[in-house]
Design a protein around this motif. Structure first.
Motif, mmCIF file in Angstrom:
data_model
loop_
_atom_site.group_PDB
_atom_site.id
_atom_site.type_symbol
_atom_site.label_atom_id
_atom_site.label_comp_id
_atom_site.label_asym_id
_atom_site.label_seq_id
_atom_site.Cartn_x
_atom_site.Cartn_y
_atom_site.Cartn_z
ATOM 1 N N LYS A 33 -11.931 1.678 -2.330
ATOM 2 C CA LYS A 33 -12.310 1.982 -0.950
ATOM 3 C C LYS A 33 -11.415 3.070 -0.364
ATOM 4 C CE LYS A 33 -13.085 -0.180 3.561
ATOM 5 N NZ LYS A 33 -13.036 -1.454 4.345
ATOM 6 N N LEU A 34 -10.114 2.980 -0.626
ATOM 7 C CA LEU A 34 -9.183 3.976 -0.094
ATOM 8 C C LEU A 34 -9.488 5.370 -0.626
ATOM 9 C CD1 LEU A 34 -5.833 1.984 -0.371
ATOM 10 C CD2 LEU A 34 -6.911 2.757 1.757
ATOM 11 N N SER A 55 -6.247 -2.868 7.456
ATOM 12 C CA SER A 55 -7.660 -2.638 7.128
ATOM 13 C C SER A 55 -7.967 -3.060 5.700
ATOM 14 C CB SER A 55 -8.007 -1.150 7.318
ATOM 15 O OG SER A 55 -7.878 -0.778 8.675
ATOM 16 N N ALA A 56 -6.992 -2.872 4.797
ATOM 17 C CA ALA A 56 -7.189 -3.275 3.403
ATOM 18 C C ALA A 56 -7.150 -4.793 3.248
ATOM 19 C CB ALA A 56 -6.120 -2.634 2.520
ATOM 20 N N VAL A 96 -3.558 0.265 -3.246
ATOM 21 C CA VAL A 96 -3.089 -1.015 -2.707
ATOM 22 C C VAL A 96 -3.000 -2.025 -3.847
ATOM 23 C CG1 VAL A 96 -5.432 -1.797 -2.104
ATOM 24 C CG2 VAL A 96 -3.446 -2.761 -0.923
ATOM 25 N N GLY A 147 -9.978 -2.609 -3.321
ATOM 26 C CA GLY A 147 -9.336 -1.972 -2.172
ATOM 27 C C GLY A 147 -8.923 -0.543 -2.460
ATOM 28 N N THR A 148 -8.421 -0.276 -3.669
ATOM 29 C CA THR A 148 -8.035 1.087 -4.034
ATOM 30 C C THR A 148 -9.265 1.981 -4.156
ATOM 31 O OG1 THR A 148 -6.062 0.258 -5.173
ATOM 32 C CG2 THR A 148 -6.786 2.481 -5.719
ATOM 33 N N TYR A 203 -9.040 -7.689 -5.628
ATOM 34 C CA TYR A 203 -8.857 -7.103 -4.302
ATOM 35 C C TYR A 203 -8.032 -5.818 -4.399
ATOM 36 C CZ TYR A 203 -10.905 -10.963 -1.632
ATOM 37 O OH TYR A 203 -11.773 -11.878 -1.086
ATOM 38 N N SER A 204 -7.124 -5.743 -5.368
ATOM 39 C CA SER A 204 -6.343 -4.514 -5.565
ATOM 40 C C SER A 204 -7.244 -3.370 -6.009
ATOM 41 C CB SER A 204 -5.241 -4.754 -6.609
ATOM 42 O OG SER A 204 -4.350 -5.762 -6.209
ATOM 43 N N LEU A 255 0.843 -1.197 0.000
ATOM 44 C CA LEU A 255 0.000 0.000 0.000
ATOM 45 C C LEU A 255 0.873 1.239 0.000
ATOM 46 C CD1 LEU A 255 -3.245 0.512 2.045
ATOM 47 C CD2 LEU A 255 -1.560 2.338 1.921
#
Length: 390
Positions: A352-353, A317-318, A161, A349-350, A345-346, A142
């Motif tokens: 979400k960030l 968290s990720a 991430v 997850g990105t 998931y990458s 990340l």
């Protein structure tokens, strides 16, 4: 006059069939006749009838909402559509492989961050022909932080991430992934990273959350406060300082840490060194004290640069959604599935960030990818993405 009130209502999802009518023309040239048909509206996946919205729904349900394919099959059946698990699985894999072209620009952006976090988690993998599972891994990287621009202003690096799927936890995997990286690397005390630190181009940053967890697990089992509870209290002082400076520019954080955190850390270390000789080295408390003292320089490095943070919680968290998904679908059935999971998931997850709704993002990108210029793939990364309609 009037009074206005609101009721929050829910409209169930629905599946629709879109018919594409293509005109057919009889063409004559040099006395010969041929029939030409207008181009079809392409599906993101060749030779399928799956629309981008349906594919995005399958991906989000799997990698954001943790629904295994058998549950999705039942949901679609309730809507009157029979989509076997085998079909859903192939669509999921093919979509992930289509989206995999975004990995290279995403990795480049992540490794360009002012600081880099890393950790790994398990991913059970079925061994071909044996019917049992072995423990594979998803490694998370990340990138985040802030740096000064040409005008001297602090600018946040869009957080991202990247996950990498491997069939083992050998150190060769992070060594290969980070072969060109230079800068701060925040991780746990996994010995596989030591080779990277010895190169001199990567600076180790420890995780106070790992350190605190060791003391906290002991403290919660004790009926009366002891050394473990005191250690937790010492660490709480450090986090109160961090809470007070949250959101400030890195240069201001550095000033406060040097003035307030460094004296607390000095007192904490003296306290650790004073009690450690009285403990059994291999006892739970001795191991917790030993961890803190053995990794002291890495744990306190965050006080040397305001861009750094005291723990690896952002990456943890990720990674947490992977553990939640793992409890639902239990394992990945192939290496191909592991790589697709890493890609999705990458991207999710990105999203979400960067507070981007993953369904809207994936639907739009799946529609655009087949015809999008390869040299402009970075435009489709979540933090750069702008809907096509916009």
């Amino acid at each position: 006059g009037e009074e206005v009130s609101e009721t929050l209502e829910y409209t169930p999802a629905k599946l629709i069939v879109i018919e594409h009518a293509r005109a057919k023309y009889a063409c004559r040239k040099d006395g010969e006749s041929t029939i030409r048909t207008a181009f079809a509206q392409p599906s993101p996946l060749p030779k399928t009838n799956a629309g981008a919205g349906l594919l995005a729904q399958i991906l989000v349900s799997t990698f954001a909402d943790h629904l295994p394919l058998n549950r999705q099959e039942m949901i679609f059946k309730r809507h009157g559509v029979d989509l076997p698990r085998s079909t859903l699985c192939e669509w999921k894999l093919a979509s992930g492989e289509l989206l995999a072209v975004l990995r290279a620009p995403l990795i480049e952006h992540t490794l360009n961050g002012p600081r880099l976090h890393t950790d790994d988690t398990t991913m059970p993998l079925i061994e071909g022909g044996r019917g049992c599972t072995k423990t594979a891994r998803l490694w998370g990287y990340l990138g985040a932080g802030a740096r000064r621009n040409e005008a001297g202003e602090w600018v946040e690096h869009a957080p991202s991430v990247v996950f990498e799927f491997t069939e083992s936890r050998e150190s060769k995997h992070p060594i290969k992934f980070l072969k060109d990286y230079q800068g701060y690397l925040q991780a746990d005390a996994y010995s596989g990273y030591d080779v990277l630190y010895r190169t001199g181009r990567i600076i180790e940053v420890g995780c106070f959350a790992h350190c605190r967890r060791k003391f906290f697990e002991i403290a919660k089992t004790q009926k009366t406060p002891g050394l473990a509870a005191e250690a937790v209290a010492w660490i709480a002082k450090l986090y109160r300082i961090e809470s007070a400076i949250r959101g400030r520019p890195p240069d201001e954080k550095l000033i406060v840490r040097q003035a307030e955190s460094v004296p607390v850390l000095s007192g904490f270390k003296a306290w650790l060194e004073g009690h450690y000789p009285t403990l059994l080295p291999q006892g739970p408390l001795g191991l917790a004290f030993g961890y803190a003292l053995n990794h002291w320089h890495a744990l306190t490095r965050y006080t040397e640069n305001g861009v750094l943070v005291p723990d690896n919680n952002l990456l943890e968290s990720a990674i947490r959604p992977i553990a939640m998904g793992r409890r639902a679908y239990l394992f990945t059935a192939s290496e191909r599935g592991g790589h697709v999971a890493a890609t999705l998931y990458s991207l999710v997850g990105t999203c979400k960030l960067n507070r981007i709704e993953p369904y809207a993002y994936l639907k739009d990108v799946l529609q655009r990818l087949p015809s999008h210029p390869v040299k402009r793939l970075a435009e489709l990364l979540p933090f750069n993405w702008k809907p096509a309609s916009g």
